[in-house]
Design a protein around this motif. Sequence first.
Motif, PDB file in Angstrom:
ATOM      1  N   TRP A 109      -6.151  10.225  -0.834  1.00  0.00           N
ATOM      2  CA  TRP A 109      -5.162   9.852  -1.514  1.00  0.00           C
ATOM      3  C   TRP A 109      -3.903  11.025  -1.668  1.00  0.00           C
ATOM      4  CZ3 TRP A 109      -3.831   5.122  -3.355  1.00  0.00           C
ATOM      5  CH2 TRP A 109      -2.889   4.947  -4.354  1.00  0.00           C
TER       6      TRP A 109
ATOM      7  N   LEU B 186      -8.331   6.240   2.261  1.00  0.00           N
ATOM      8  CA  LEU B 186      -7.119   6.248   1.126  1.00  0.00           C
ATOM      9  C   LEU B 186      -7.838   6.823  -0.082  1.00  0.00           C
ATOM     10  CD1 LEU B 186      -5.340   2.835   1.254  1.00  0.00           C
ATOM     11  CD2 LEU B 186      -4.399   5.063   1.443  1.00  0.00           C
TER      12      LEU B 186
ATOM     13  N   ARG C  67      -2.924   2.777  -7.911  1.00  0.00           N
ATOM     14  CA  ARG C  67      -3.890   2.045  -7.130  1.00  0.00           C
ATOM     15  C   ARG C  67      -4.060   0.602  -7.328  1.00  0.00           C
ATOM     16  NH1 ARG C  67      -5.422   7.132  -7.814  1.00  0.00           N
ATOM     17  NH2 ARG C  67      -6.497   8.406  -6.152  1.00  0.00           N
TER      18      ARG C  67
ATOM     19  N   SER D 283       2.409   1.585  -3.299  1.00  0.00           N
ATOM     20  CA  SER D 283       1.424   2.022  -4.189  1.00  0.00           C
ATOM     21  C   SER D 283       1.318   3.557  -3.922  1.00  0.00           C
ATOM     22  CB  SER D 283      -0.321   1.422  -4.111  1.00  0.00           C
ATOM     23  OG  SER D 283      -0.127   0.196  -4.361  1.00  0.00           O
TER      24      SER D 283
ATOM     25  N   ILE E 232      -3.340  -2.069  -4.496  1.00  0.00           N
ATOM     26  CA  ILE E 232      -3.890  -1.882  -3.529  1.00  0.00           C
ATOM     27  C   ILE E 232      -5.234  -2.729  -3.944  1.00  0.00           C
ATOM     28  CG2 ILE E 232      -5.537  -0.270  -2.129  1.00  0.00           C
ATOM     29  CD1 ILE E 232      -3.350   1.709  -2.287  1.00  0.00           C
TER      30      ILE E 232
ATOM     31  N   THR F  23       0.964  -1.142   0.225  1.00  0.00           N
ATOM     32  CA  THR F  23       0.024  -0.020  -0.112  1.00  0.00           C
ATOM     33  C   THR F  23       0.682   1.309   0.124  1.00  0.00           C
ATOM     34  OG1 THR F  23      -1.801  -1.101   1.239  1.00  0.00           O
ATOM     35  CG2 THR F  23      -1.715   1.411   1.341  1.00  0.00           C
TER      36      THR F  23
END
Length: 364
Positions: A339, A335, A292, A286, A295, A283
């Motif tokens: 982000w 997330l 993404r 990423s 994830i 994660t």
Amino acid sequence: MDRDKLKAAIEADVISADQAARLEAMFTRKEGEEAEAEPLRFLSNLNDVFLSIGLVILFVGLGAGLSISIFTSGTVRFEHFAPVIFGLLAAIAWGLSEYFCARRKLLLPSIILAIIWSVCVGVAAYFLLVWNVFQEHGGEIASSVFTGSEPSDSFFEDLATQSRTSAILGILVATGAALTYYIRFRLPFSQFLMMITLSLIAFILMPGFETLVAMGVVSLLLAIFFDARDPHRSSRLSDNAFWLHVAAAPQLVYGIRGIVEGSVPEGSAMVHVALVSVLAVLTILSLALNRRALIISGLVTFGWAIWNLFQAFGDSILMKFAAPFLLIGAIVVLLGAGWKTARKILLAGMPSTGLLGRVFPKEV
């Protein structure tokens, strides 16, 4: 940038949907607005979905129609039956690609045609190669059918060896077909097909979770290579990287999961702790890469591991059933909503120029 005008230009076939997405991203950045990360450029409207469904149905019908027509006419020898059918389907897929991909620039139908082209070419090559075994042992097979005798052990050994070799060569031909498609049409999805077929060959030669992880790492490094050449995600290089990330993600996640489960005693809660730790690292990677795919691919495994941890350590119905969903949902929502903020915090001390700046681009 006026989206209605872009839409009108797409419908008038002045520009493609892919070109429109790039124009919108460019003008959005120039106007100081925040551009969305990782736009899905393979789908512009429902008409693409409609066409793609039609193509799948069409090729099912073509396969059935060609098979019946050629079989009943008796114009093709039995050993050439499958290669001819799949060869014709591949040729038709290529011809339609010249219209839908080269001319119309419709990405989702082009993806369907790329899959059909590569698979049909690979299958045709496989049947051409594997038929040699049946030609060499044809008399033996006929004798076993009419007399009831069993074929010799050498027949089964030759069949197993030749089938494995033919499968590898057939998949390699499919890889070449995907490469040819990319050279002709520059379709980024072809990168995904090439990587998956090469990973399949590697897995046949060296079966094991370690092979999955190794090929996942190769896919990831290639994706990072393309991303580093296009840190602003504005060209076809970024699209190539996207599909390589999509190829890398499941191989890394499920390969690591297999290795972890094999190295920890069965039934131990430590396997779930190890999985959550590994997925947490993925994660962070990423976030740093601004991709993404890792994830999303690991979400099912992450959810399964979290669920089992709560089953092992939870002491109430609330902790065993509601808490896992609350935790997983909160992580995904946070997330998704934060982000860019999370990336700014993570990359606070990272240089914005040089190789690291291109591999891990900062938020503007």
